[in-house]
Design a protein around this motif. Structure first.
Motif, PDB file in Angstrom:
ATOM      1  N   ARG A 492      78.763 -23.962  29.387  1.00  9.92           N
ATOM      2  CA  ARG A 492      79.267 -24.579  28.160  1.00  9.92           C
ATOM      3  C   ARG A 492      79.836 -25.975  28.432  1.00  9.92           C
ATOM      4  N   ALA A 493      80.344 -26.169  29.655  1.00 10.88           N
ATOM      5  CA  ALA A 493      80.898 -27.482  30.011  1.00 10.88           C
ATOM      6  C   ALA A 493      79.816 -28.484  30.375  1.00 10.88           C
ATOM      7  N   GLY A 494      78.555 -28.030  30.379  1.00 11.71           N
ATOM      8  CA  GLY A 494      77.446 -28.928  30.699  1.00 11.71           C
ATOM      9  C   GLY A 494      77.246 -29.169  32.180  1.00 11.71           C
ATOM     10  N   LEU A 495      77.921 -28.368  33.025  1.00  7.70           N
ATOM     11  CA  LEU A 495      77.839 -28.565  34.472  1.00  7.70           C
ATOM     12  C   LEU A 495      76.906 -27.584  35.154  1.00  7.70           C
ATOM     13  N   LEU A 496      76.412 -26.589  34.428  1.00  8.21           N
ATOM     14  CA  LEU A 496      75.444 -25.630  34.958  1.00  8.21           C
ATOM     15  C   LEU A 496      74.316 -25.486  33.950  1.00  8.21           C
ATOM     16  N   LYS A 497      73.124 -25.870  34.361  1.00 11.39           N
ATOM     17  CA  LYS A 497      71.935 -25.763  33.525  1.00 11.39           C
ATOM     18  C   LYS A 497      70.958 -24.788  34.171  1.00 11.39           C
ATOM     19  N   PHE A 498      70.156 -24.129  33.336  1.00  9.52           N
ATOM     20  CA  PHE A 498      69.234 -23.106  33.825  1.00  9.52           C
ATOM     21  C   PHE A 498      67.791 -23.603  33.758  1.00  9.52           C
ATOM     22  N   LEU A 499      67.062 -23.340  34.837  1.00  7.41           N
ATOM     23  CA  LEU A 499      65.651 -23.721  34.877  1.00  7.41           C
ATOM     24  C   LEU A 499      64.743 -22.592  34.430  1.00  7.41           C
ATOM     25  N   GLY A 500      65.227 -21.343  34.497  1.00  2.00           N
ATOM     26  CA  GLY A 500      64.424 -20.218  34.048  1.00  2.00           C
ATOM     27  C   GLY A 500      63.724 -19.494  35.181  1.00  2.00           C
ATOM     28  N   PRO A 501      62.948 -18.448  34.850  1.00  2.66           N
ATOM     29  CA  PRO A 501      62.262 -17.639  35.859  1.00  2.66           C
ATOM     30  C   PRO A 501      61.018 -18.350  36.401  1.00  2.66           C
ATOM     31  N   GLY A 502      60.533 -17.847  37.522  1.00  5.85           N
ATOM     32  CA  GLY A 502      59.346 -18.438  38.116  1.00  5.85           C
ATOM     33  C   GLY A 502      59.575 -19.866  38.551  1.00  5.85           C
ATOM     34  N   MET A 503      60.737 -20.124  39.138  1.00  2.00           N
ATOM     35  CA  MET A 503      61.095 -21.496  39.507  1.00  2.00           C
ATOM     36  C   MET A 503      60.190 -22.038  40.619  1.00  2.00           C
ATOM     37  N   TRP A 504      59.895 -23.311  40.550  1.00  2.00           N
ATOM     38  CA  TRP A 504      59.183 -24.012  41.623  1.00  2.00           C
ATOM     39  C   TRP A 504      59.910 -25.316  41.940  1.00  2.00           C
ATOM     40  N   VAL A 505      59.761 -25.772  43.167  1.00  2.00           N
ATOM     41  CA  VAL A 505      60.357 -27.036  43.613  1.00  2.00           C
ATOM     42  C   VAL A 505      59.341 -27.752  44.493  1.00  2.00           C
ATOM     43  N   ARG A 506      59.228 -29.057  44.336  1.00  2.00           N
ATOM     44  CA  ARG A 506      58.348 -29.847  45.205  1.00  2.00           C
ATOM     45  C   ARG A 506      59.003 -31.191  45.495  1.00  2.00           C
ATOM     46  N   THR A 507      58.525 -31.825  46.531  1.00  2.00           N
ATOM     47  CA  THR A 507      58.959 -33.189  46.845  1.00  2.00           C
ATOM     48  C   THR A 507      57.991 -34.166  46.191  1.00  2.00           C
ATOM     49  N   ASP A 508      58.522 -35.273  45.716  1.00  2.00           N
ATOM     50  CA  ASP A 508      57.692 -36.275  45.041  1.00  2.00           C
ATOM     51  C   ASP A 508      57.925 -37.633  45.697  1.00  2.00           C
ATOM     52  N   GLU A 509      56.956 -38.066  46.462  1.00  2.00           N
ATOM     53  CA  GLU A 509      57.077 -39.348  47.167  1.00  2.00           C
ATOM     54  C   GLU A 509      57.112 -40.533  46.204  1.00  2.00           C
ATOM     55  N   SER A 510      56.507 -40.371  45.032  1.00  2.00           N
ATOM     56  CA  SER A 510      56.445 -41.511  44.111  1.00  2.00           C
ATOM     57  C   SER A 510      57.826 -41.869  43.560  1.00  2.00           C
ATOM     58  N   VAL A 511      58.673 -40.858  43.365  1.00  2.00           N
ATOM     59  CA  VAL A 511      60.029 -41.128  42.877  1.00  2.00           C
ATOM     60  C   VAL A 511      61.070 -40.910  43.967  1.00  2.00           C
ATOM     61  N   ARG A 512      60.605 -40.396  45.118  1.00  2.00           N
ATOM     62  CA  ARG A 512      61.463 -40.141  46.277  1.00  2.00           C
ATOM     63  C   ARG A 512      62.602 -39.190  45.943  1.00  2.00           C
ATOM     64  N   ARG A 513      62.274 -38.179  45.142  1.00  2.00           N
ATOM     65  CA  ARG A 513      63.256 -37.181  44.720  1.00  2.00           C
ATOM     66  C   ARG A 513      62.605 -35.791  44.703  1.00  2.00           C
ATOM     67  N   PHE A 514      63.444 -34.783  44.588  1.00  2.00           N
ATOM     68  CA  PHE A 514      62.959 -33.426  44.390  1.00  2.00           C
ATOM     69  C   PHE A 514      62.682 -33.207  42.906  1.00  2.00           C
ATOM     70  N   VAL A 515      61.621 -32.467  42.614  1.00  2.00           N
ATOM     71  CA  VAL A 515      61.248 -32.166  41.234  1.00  2.00           C
ATOM     72  C   VAL A 515      61.165 -30.644  41.116  1.00  2.00           C
ATOM     73  N   ALA A 516      61.716 -30.100  40.026  1.00  2.00           N
ATOM     74  CA  ALA A 516      61.749 -28.642  39.861  1.00  2.00           C
ATOM     75  C   ALA A 516      61.454 -28.269  38.423  1.00  2.00           C
ATOM     76  N   GLY A 517      60.944 -27.062  38.258  1.00  2.00           N
ATOM     77  CA  GLY A 517      60.671 -26.532  36.935  1.00  2.00           C
ATOM     78  C   GLY A 517      60.421 -25.043  37.009  1.00  2.00           C
ATOM     79  N   SER A 518      59.873 -24.503  35.929  1.00  2.00           N
ATOM     80  CA  SER A 518      59.586 -23.078  35.831  1.00  2.00           C
ATOM     81  C   SER A 518      58.170 -22.892  35.319  1.00  2.00           C
ATOM     82  N   PHE A 519      57.506 -21.856  35.825  1.00  2.00           N
ATOM     83  CA  PHE A 519      56.153 -21.565  35.358  1.00  2.00           C
ATOM     84  C   PHE A 519      56.141 -21.052  33.918  1.00  2.00           C
ATOM     85  N   GLN A 520      57.307 -20.727  33.370  1.00  2.00           N
ATOM     86  CA  GLN A 520      57.385 -20.196  32.011  1.00  2.00           C
ATOM     87  C   GLN A 520      58.027 -21.182  31.040  1.00  2.00           C
TER      88      GLN A 520
END
Length: 653
Positions: A492-520
């Motif tokens: 509720r304080a905006g400090l914890l957000k949920f990505l959901g089930p089936g999470m994935w994470v990858r490295t992205d050289e183009s932005v030089r950051r980690f990128v994450a999401g959910s298959f759902q």
């Protein structure tokens, strides 16, 4: 007849070693009358060891109540040695306060305050638990008697080598320490508890990516041992994993940085930030945290033991099949026991929620398989409200099949799931969740006792150490309920957000950051910080513990490998026999070498447990202690020696 004092070395001095020492004291009068010299090699305080040491964040808690923690092998434990009653954590705390337990060093003021406020239903701090474990260790040592010496080496074992053949009286093994000292032993017990592993190729690649681009990466590790100072205030952090390591992480990143929770008039919590917090984006395979601990009490008739997963049922399966399959033969019995306990509580505790009588339902339930149309028809008729019907697959994957349209849909769904879990597990009107908890706990404790591991096919051994342990932990080994309330407050304080089930994470050289999401979900986020909030997977080959790595590199021990239809698969765990003897790469026992703990191929029971539950770790401790005593006795007899009548002076610490 020549005489000498046999020696046993314990590599690791945490609660597992303390429990075995207590069992050595209990069993020695019947199995080995001579003197013994015991060495405990532990760099941290003996009794608590590394994981339960005092020196960790004071906000970290056990995920068990004080009433559910004991180190004593009570009368419920089915073992060959004598039982020994003693105070669990709750009774110990009361005894320290009223003076009936006196052999406890002076406690710091904040621990005394914790003792005063502790109730059997409290979730104690790990700092307080460390004092209980250290007290138990000292008590176990004292109970060994005057003809047993115990030498504690505040050091790290680095290697075990054969003793010099020219001096067989010195013992069979030399244990080398990081200080350069050596200890000789007839028997060596690896009791290391949880251990770290060197980074695998993928984690190493991710860490290199983070370092190269000025980011932060914490690979799987023990949360309290990680330096999170590289995570800055206001920074977005991707977190993979929502189990107990995730709960600890939230404590360290929020309250540990000066934030606090305040209770509102409606009972909900608000989070008051310190300004030093990051913003966490969390996800996992399930996409939700572990189930809350349960605060309700049973209304109906409790079960005493499993009804279907029994010794007779397992013996019948063993007589009919050379190998057992967990999914097709054992899990249906476990599921049916879970259902039996759950519906018994519904019928006997909430008769207004069901149709018919428990007696009628029970007789029909006995006659059907769990995975059958007849069972589904019986439940659908007898339990009109679909929300009250037990669906174990839905319980395991609560958001399976959900397709989330956007970010807000993910947030609403996960937050609603957490709130519903709290309602079910803290409400006095849903004690069927407690009945389910109890049934699964009974089976978890009995599985290793009833099912010989060598009679399971390879696929089943994978399933038990993987899926079954994970499912049990998700349902039965979650955090205190207030931790889930805190998650909702952080959300509720905006400090914890949920990505959901089936999470994935990858490295992205183009932005030089980690990128994450959910298959759902279509939600994708990027961040410069990534934390893998889970324990390291077992790996003897990549062990960061020098003694365990040496055991593998020297060829004395090996990882357990299972041959499945997909080919050979390593569990990463040290291969041991049913009596905890280390096995060589070709499966032969290594004389005088034993290992016990979660990183071995044994059943991996914890070091302490609930009282009066015939707990698996206490059965293991007793069996191992008896094996150690018979081994040293046979060693002396085989060498034509007797036990010495006196004990030499202990080696310096």
């Amino acid at each position: 007849m020549p005489s000498r004092v046999p020696a046993i070395v314990f590599i690791g001095g945490g609660p597992r070693t303390a429990g075995v020492l207590e069992r050595l004291a209990a069993n020695r009068p019947a199995l080995f009358e001579g003197p013994l010299h015991l060495h405990v090699i532990e760099p941290h305080e003996p009794g608590s060891g590394r994981i339960w040491r005092y020196d960790q964040d004071p906000g970290l808690l056990l995920n068990s109540t004080a009433a559910d923690v004991t180190m004593f092998t009570d009368a419920s434990v089915a073992c060959d040695g004598p039982s020994l009653d003693g105070p669990g954590l709750s009774s110990w705390a009361a005894g320290v306060l009223d003076g009936t337990i006196r052999d406890v060093p002076a406690l710091e003021p904040h621990l005394l305050e914790q003792l005063r406020s502790l109730t059997p239903a409290s979730f104690p701090t790990r700092q307080l638990q460390s004092k209980y474990l250290e007290w138990f260790f000292r008590r176990a040592v004292a109970s060994l008697g005057p003809d047993v010496t115990v030498t504690v080496h505040r050091d790290t074992a680095t290697a075990v080598a054969p003793a010099a053949a020219a001096n067989p009286d010195a013992g069979a093994h030399r244990v080398r320490l990081s200080s350069g000292a050596e200890v000789t032993a007839d028997v060596v017990v690896y009791a290391l508890g949880h251990t770290d592993s060197a980074l695998d190729d993928e984690s190493a690649r991710i860490s290199e990516f983070a370092a190269r681009h000025g980011g932060f990466h914490a690979p799987p590790s023990y949360t309290t041992d990680v330096d999170y100072s590289g995570v800055k205030a206001g920074q977005d952090v991707i977190v993979a994993g929502m189990g107990l390591a995730f709960v600890d992480l939230l404590v360290l990143l929020f309250e540990g940085r000066g934030g606090r929770f305040e209770e509102r008039p409606d009972g909900e919590l608000d989070y008051v930030p310190s300004g030093a917090e990051p913003r966490v984006w969390a996800g996992s395979r399930r996409g939700v945290p572990y189930h809350s601990k349960i605060s309700s009490t049973l209304r109906g008739e409790p079960i005493a033991r499993p009804r279907y997963f029994t010794a007779d049922a397992i013996d019948a399966l063993l007589a009919e099949h050379h190998e057992l399959d967990f999914r097709t033969q054992l899990w249906p019995l476990i599921a049916k026991d879970a259902g039996y306990a759950y519906y018994r509580e519904l019928f006997t505790g909430y008769p207004e929620r069901v149709l018919g009588t428990w007696t009628s339902f029970e007789s029909r339930f006995d006659a059907v398989d769990w995975y059958s149309a007849a069972r589904e028809e019986l439940v659908n008729f007898s339990v009109p409200d679909p929300a009250l019907r037990l669906d174990l697959e839905k319980l395991d994957h609560p958001l399976s099949g959900c397709a989330f349209a956007d970010h807000d849909a993910v947030q609403r769904s996960v937050a609603a799931y957490i709130q519903n879990d709290l309602n079910l597990r803290t409400s006095p009107d849903h004690s069927e969740t407690l009945a389910l908890f109890t049934a699964l706990l009974f089976v978890y404790m009995d599985l290793g006792r009833l099912v010989p591991q060598e009679r399971l096919n390879a696929r089943s051994q994978q399933a038990i150490h993987g899926w079954w342990h994970g499912f049990f932990s998700f349902v039965d080994s979650g955090p205190p309920s207030h931790r889930l309330r805190e998650m909702l407050a952080l959300h509720r304080a905006g400090l914890l957000k949920f990505l959901g089930p089936g999470m994935w994470v990858r490295t992205d050289e183009s932005v030089r950051r980690f990128v994450a999401g959910s298959f759902q979900s279509p939600v994708v986020v990027d961040a410069s910080a990534y934390i893998e909030a889970r324990l390291p997977s077992a790996s003897v080959e990549r062990s960061a513990n020098p003694a365990l790595a040496n055991l593998h590199d020297a060829g004395w021990g090996t990882e357990q490998r299972l041959l499945t239809s997909e080919g050979a698969h390593s569990t990463g765990k040290l291969l041991v026999s049913g009596n905890h003897q280390v096995l060589s790469p070709v499966g032969t026992p290594q004389n005088g070498l034993f290992a016990v703990g979660p990183w071995t191929s044994g059943w991996g029971a914890g070091a302490f447990a609930r009282p009066n539950t015939n707990a698996a770790p206490f059965r293991e401790n007793d069996a191992l202690a008896r094996r150690l005593l018979t081994t040293v006795a046979a060693t002396l007899e085989g060498a034509g020696m007797s036990a010495s009548a006196s004990v030499p002076a202990p080696l310096p610490n």
